[in-house]
Design an enzyme around this catalytic site. Structure first.
Site, PDB file in Angstrom:
ATOM      1  CD  GLU A   6      -1.838  -2.516   1.431  1.00 25.79           C
ATOM      2  OE1 GLU A   6      -0.574  -2.737   1.727  1.00 25.79           O
ATOM      3  OE2 GLU A   6      -2.536  -3.203   1.394  1.00 25.79           O
ATOM      4  CG  HIS A  62     -10.838  -5.831   7.557  1.00 31.28           C
ATOM      5  ND1 HIS A  62      -9.660  -6.344   8.405  1.00 31.28           N
ATOM      6  CD2 HIS A  62     -10.638  -6.192   6.506  1.00 31.28           C
ATOM      7  CE1 HIS A  62      -8.893  -6.880   7.538  1.00 31.28           C
ATOM      8  NE2 HIS A  62      -9.304  -6.938   6.265  1.00 31.28           N
TER       9      HIS A  62
HETATM   10  C1  TPP Z   1      -2.858  -4.646   4.428  1.00 35.66           C
HETATM   11  C2  TPP Z   1      -3.913  -5.340   3.809  1.00 35.66           C
HETATM   12  N1  TPP Z   1      -3.800  -5.192   2.606  1.00 35.66           N
HETATM   13  C3  TPP Z   1      -4.989  -6.094   2.128  1.00 35.66           C
HETATM   14  C4  TPP Z   1      -5.655  -6.822   2.755  1.00 35.66           C
HETATM   15  C5  TPP Z   1      -6.976  -7.524   2.308  1.00 35.66           C
HETATM   16  N2  TPP Z   1      -6.675  -8.933   2.070  1.00 35.66           N
HETATM   17  C6  TPP Z   1      -7.174 -10.064   3.187  1.00 35.66           C
HETATM   18  S1  TPP Z   1      -6.381 -11.267   2.811  1.00 35.66           S
HETATM   19  C7  TPP Z   1      -5.409 -10.954   1.540  1.00 35.66           C
HETATM   20  C8  TPP Z   1      -4.698 -12.112   0.693  1.00 35.66           C
HETATM   21  C9  TPP Z   1      -3.596 -12.261   1.380  1.00 35.66           C
HETATM   22  O1  TPP Z   1      -2.992 -13.346   0.649  1.00 35.66           O
HETATM   23  P1  TPP Z   1      -1.783 -14.038   1.067  1.00 35.66           P
HETATM   24  O2  TPP Z   1      -0.828 -13.231   2.128  1.00 35.66           O
HETATM   25  O3  TPP Z   1      -1.028 -14.697  -0.003  1.00 35.66           O
HETATM   26  O4  TPP Z   1      -2.617 -14.968   1.844  1.00 35.66           O
HETATM   27  P2  TPP Z   1      -3.527 -16.233   1.746  1.00 35.66           P
HETATM   28  O5  TPP Z   1      -5.009 -15.635   1.848  1.00 35.66           O
HETATM   29  O6  TPP Z   1      -3.401 -16.644   0.279  1.00 35.66           O
HETATM   30  O7  TPP Z   1      -3.476 -17.259   2.725  1.00 35.66           O
HETATM   31  C10 TPP Z   1      -5.825  -9.690   1.359  1.00 35.66           C
HETATM   32  C11 TPP Z   1      -5.142  -9.039   0.095  1.00 35.66           C
HETATM   33  C12 TPP Z   1      -5.693  -6.943   4.201  1.00 35.66           C
HETATM   34  N3  TPP Z   1      -6.148  -7.566   5.005  1.00 35.66           N
HETATM   35  N4  TPP Z   1      -4.511  -6.094   4.709  1.00 35.66           N
END
Ligand code: TPP
Ligand code: TPP
Ligand code: MG
Ligand code: MG
Lengths: 346, 340, 346, 340
Positions: C80, C149
């Site tokens: 971000e 959130h």
């Molecule tokens: C700083 C931030 N940006 C975006 C999000 C929205 N978000 C929640 S889970 C996620 C996916 C994260 O992917 P990964 O780290 O690969 O974990 P996975 O869900 O695949 O286990 C996102 C983008 C968030 N919670 N926090």
């Protein structure tokens, strides 16, 4: 910076009265409180960029590493967000970190850890974990600090649930509030003002604390209440002297901490004066000034005799150049003039 | 002594000089000498208190500024952190506008609003700088994105320090640049210190260039005291990028001879060994290159003296200009909060 | 989330009158404005986590990549702060990025680039560079969003010089303000509210803009002025209906943008009603409520007949659980009750 | 199909089973099976709408949770991101408290205040989690610092996803951990997606483990569908750390069989190829290990059925417990804003 040192040195502070007791400089008072905290509790640690270098964070951390070791007093990488989280994680595991910054501007890099993590852990955890963390920074002014090194961000943080915010105005308070903040189990921010670093004052040797959430009446008066904290108190004082000469008797309230806010002390004063001017070192809009003014108009509306007023920074970024900077910051004259207006217009 | 010079000086370069042509070799020297003399004059006058601004001198770091910038065209854009003087001058920034800025005058390069950490001159592609460590990195990366989307066919370069690599945003910027194969060079001046903090208290023992490489950018280390090494490396990167290589990260090891900020050296306070500085001064980028050129009969002593005289006059004029320039007015303060 | 979809779907919004013209859903209105902007100007680009995925950011970005290509509509890494700087840098070089976020919480990671860079560039640069950047986010509520959130951060940003902040309440405004924000040459934040995504309304097909800095009277009334924006307007409306039944005639002002703030429309209303309630979707302390209340007590003090009041979020983090959440958010009933109190106590 | 399985299954493990002992091998299976069944039950009941909370199922990712956690003692601490279920259960978290939390009950593990992305149970060292991607990384690093300063002689582990490595704070945390040689394992479950965004739109083509290595942490990649590989790798890291190696980064390649959040798979929306998921399902961590154990006569079919029956009862009891637990009260809302 030579010119700047001169400027800051030329600030006229009242000479402390040595009969009151031992006189210490502001950084020295802070240094003493950090030293006492480190000595008294093995979980206290002091960290931040350059805390162990020869400049020693305005002198506040001088000698601490030598006396308490590198495990608890240490320099950090340039990773503000990471280090804020590291402090939070260490605090949850029983440490009491004091994380120090040259400038509040650098805390903006760590707002995610501060606001979305540290401030909320205790609540989200249903009380299971605590975050006894102190975040310290000195607001910049002068030195050509400019837009990126002068931000006073207390106004951005005052609304965030779970944080405490401390803004001392004297060496005595700097020491006592620092110790209180370290012993407090909630994340607490201390915003100093770089210009106060030149101040000296009466500071007892012993370990003492100043309570968080309680203000103090620095000057009693009956006509107008000026509320503020930190360096703003200095300006209010200077203004109050000028105003006294023209027959206006100002009450000056030093909030000491802006979150939690001492409503009672403000309310009591307004019952007497009916007039409120809030002065802050941060932006006037949407911050400390707005909050206190709002409360007055909500809680003590019937006591108010004239519109609430505020003096903070104008709605523009800080210019770097000395010439423009002179038009930017509030002065004792601005304050005096505003108070005069408040008393004229009934 | 924590950090020692590990380069080879100009060894080996003797045989490769034809590659450049004499004028160009002399020009590199002139540019370095000019920066050195400007910095010394700023330093010398700093205590007069007419420059009410912080300064971050690049004395000792002239080869990086000149070598890297000389690989760029005007249409290529340069970004930098707080240590702007070398970048600004290396990219061809106007000296008068620079000194006016440092004297807080209304005709400073940004009207006295940015100060010495914000020396920019869009006319020559000195695009932007930030006083926040790492702050310019994503901004430069965004410029590279714009160049790519708009097919502008230029290269973006951004200067950072060793400290800058510790900000998470540096990793984020490298990742995005590598992902999109952006036309950008991250030029890291590793001078081993952040203010008074040595590298070893901030990073584990591994080369910064190795860390960068992990981001899948092209990466190389270079002797930052050697202007020809720096120039050649930067030029190769520029050409590579034009051929679609995607981003480069260059780590130039170098040393600052003065304090982090302000005039004079502060090694005596003890954060670094005075001997360490003295050892690096033997690798002074200006003098070592000067000797090299003279040894190879590319520069004569008299020529250097002539240059010095010329530069001195330029500097004096520029200072006079700045000192006599107009002050900003109160109404200026309220300008440019919002853009039209 | 099934329960949550149900909850949001059950919100009672007034049925739009199809005689007024074409009816579109809120996300569709935004989608149309983004599509128009991309078509009309090759420098516009839309980016953010998942903007090109099947969920398409609440549907607002559906089909944009297919129509305008991957160079100008693209997904981003989870970075971000970096992406905020990248947008700023691209904007300074002539692009007009719209950087979209699922939640304002994620913008807190980018406060350094937003506050210390994007907002200040034009000023620091002495006008040499402009930053025509739009940052968009939808405030979370329900879905077990919890403390991390659900944050509505407009109050933190209102005091930062150089930023504009937009908070639409109708599909019509969502489209018109988005286009205006994209054409604006200053960094502009748009905070939507997730619950508004279920709303439909009249939306003209053509390209039109709604001016930034101008509010609108949504309901005329003579007894009390309720000021707010975004989802708060919905609540104010519901409350005003209840209040009308008991003889209290409320004026509802939709600010549309909270920075710059339309003082005139508030002042004119207060001259009539003399009573102010500010409602905001963010924390009550130190934010939008405080700022507007302060201005009332400063500028229209003599018009005020009763204390200023505010309804925002209480001074606690958001609980994740549905049970506690019900006690956390303001309701139309709270608003109605507060207004009633204001009218009783003279 | 973008991302394919590149491991070797359990090939070669037949000869090395004595290393562990049968009970332990069966226990690993039991733990994975239990997580799978709990997740399936949560999924099955989700549309009843009693769990008013987001869910991020770990169906397909059981081997990482169980393999990694089994290398930890209770006194070792685990941290995680939003995808908490596996971590919480793997570390031994109380199922009733978990389900109460997911039903927003006052006796949930954090009193319904944190929700499903904030499942913690300090009693068993499930220390903390954050719903912000990357948010738990520095917090875990800080815990490792506290352990080091207080000489607690335990190991900290933090789970992250492939997306988590893109947050600058991940780089900052690795740097600090490497600098201080902290006792911490960064355990990265690379499932190739962040919500519906494939890795290739977010990172250049290079192994995540290579990126981590650049930070001077010990780093290794492992087949995340193979519980024995995961366990062995994690155990080696734990031992190494106890011997002073400093931090480890483990990249486990793995696949989630369901949508990012919520019940069911959403591959049909088109962001990933259904065939891709189907191919990975052939490597199902539970079934592939089950077959392996049965092939080697370590597990019998009847034994598995008995386990399933037992687990089913446990799950039903826990759901009943959660459903019948008390709701939080209004006054609870104002608790724990500040700490005493
Ligand atoms: C700083 C931030 N940006 C975006 C999000 C929205 N978000 C929640 S889970 C996620 C996916 C994260 O992917 P990964 O780290 O690969 O974990 P996975 O869900 O695949 O286990 C996102 C983008 C968030 N919670 N926090
Ligand atoms: C985010 C941030 N943190 C801290 C500072 C204070 N600061 C200014 S310059 C500097 C040193 C940076 O070191 P390096 O990147 O190595 O550059 P150098 O000064 O050595 O050229 C620091 C810490 C800052 N400006 N911004
Ligand atoms: Mg450096
Ligand atoms: Mg993933």
């Amino acid at each position: 910076m030579p010119w700047d040192e001169g400027l800051v040195n030329s600030l006229v502070y009242d000479e402390p009265d040595p009969d009151q007791g031992r006189v210490l400089s502001y950084p020295h008072a802070l240094n003493e409180s950090l030293d006492l905290a480190l000595s008294g509790d093995p979980s206290v640690m002091i960290l931040g960029q350059g805390v162990d270098d020869p400049s020693a964070m305005f002198g506040t951390t001088k000698g601490l590493r030598e006396r308490h070791g590198n495990a608890r007093v240490f320099d950090t990488p340039l990773s503000e967000e990471g280090m804020m989280g590291i402090c939070t994680g260490a605090a949850m595991r029983g440490m009491r970190p004091v994380y120090m910054h040259n400038r509040p501007d650098f805390i903006l890099l760590a707002f995610n850890q501060l606001i979305t993590h540290a401030s909320k852990c205790h609540f989200m955890d249903n009380g299971l974990n605590k975050v006894p963390l102190v975040v310290w920074a000195a607001i910049g002014r002068g030195w050509g600090s400019g837009a990126q090194h002068s931000q006073a961000i207390q106004g951005l943080l005052i609304g965030v649930p779970g944080l405490k915010i401390v803004m001392p105005s004297t060496p005595y308070d700097a020491k006592g509030l620092m110790l209180e903040a370290i012993y407090d189990n909630s994340p607490t921010l201390i915003f100093e003002h770089r210009w106060l670093m030149k101040k000296s004052g009466f500071v007892p040797e012993k370990k003492y604390t100043v309570p968080i959430g309680k203000g103090i009446v620095r000057r009693e008066g009956k006509d107008v209440t000026i509320v503020g904290a930190s360096h703003a108190i200095e300006l209010a004082f200077q203004a109050s002297k000028k105003l006294f000469e023209i027959g206006i008797d100002v009450e000056v309230i030093d909030l000491r901490t802006i979150q939690p806010l001492d409503d009672e002390i403000i309310g009591n004063s307004l019952k007497k004066t009916g007039r409120l001017l809030v002065v802050d070192t941060g932006w006037a809009i949407g911050g400390v000034c707005a909050e206190i003014g709002f409360r007055a108009a909500e809680k003590w509306f019937s006591d108010l005799k004239s519109p609430v007023r505020r003096i903070g920074l104008p709605d523009v970024p800080t210019p770097a150049g000395y010439g423009l900077e002179q038009f930017f910051y509030p002065t004792a004259d601005n304050i005096a003039e505003t108070v005069r207006e408040m008393c004229v217009k009934k | 002594m924590r950090y020692t010079y590990e380069g080879n000086g100009y060894k080996g370069w003797e045989k490769n000089l034809d590659f450049f042509g004499k004028d160009f070799l002399v020009e590199l020297f002139y540019k370095m000498l000019r920066i050195r003399m400007i910095e010394e004059e700023i330093e010398g006058r700093y205590h007069d208190d007419f420059m009410k601004t912080p300064i971050h001198l690049v004395i000792g770091q002239e080869a990086t500024a000149v070598g890297a910038c000389s690989a760029l065209k005007y249409s290529d854009l340069l970004y930098s952190g707080h240590r702007t003087h070398g970048a600004y001058l290396g990219k061809g920034g106007d000296l008068k506008k620079m000194l006016s800025e440092m004297h807080c005058k209304s005709n400073g390069c940004v009207g006295s609003r940015g100060g010495s950490m914000h020396l920019i001159d869009p006319d020559v592609g000195m695009a932007w700088s930030s006083a926040i460590v790492g702050g310019a990195l994503p901004i430069a990366t965004g410029a590279a994105l714009a160049s790519q989307v708009r097919k502008e066919n230029n290269v973006i370069m951004v200067f950072l320090g060793d400290g800058g690599t510790e900000e998470g945003v540096c990793s984020e910027s490298l990742n995005f640049a590598a992902l999109k194969k952006l036309p950008i060079i991250f030029f890291c001046e590793n001078n081993f210190y952040s203010v008074q903090s040595p590298l070893q208290t901030r990073q584990p023992k591994r080369d910064i260039v190795r860390w960068a490489e992990g981001h899948d950018v092209n990466a190389i280390a270079v002797d930052g005291t050697n202007v020809l090494d720096v120039y050649k490396t930067a030029r190769n990167a520029v050409e590579d990028i034009k051929n679609g290589s995607g981003p480069w990260f260059i780590e130039a090891k170098v040393y600052r001879f003065r304090a982090h900020g302000g005039a004079g050296d502060d090694s005596k306070t003890g954060y670094r060994d005075i001997k360490e500085r003295e050892a690096w001064e033997k690798q002074c980028p200006v003098n070592s290159y000067s000797s090299f050129l003279m040894r190879n009969n590319i520069l004569a002593n008299q020529q250097r003296l002539d240059m010095e005289r010329k530069i001195k006059i330029e500097i004096k004029d520029a200072f006079d200009f700045a000192l006599n320039s107009p002050e900003p007015q109160k109404t200026d303060l309220y300008q440019f909060v919002y853009a039209d």
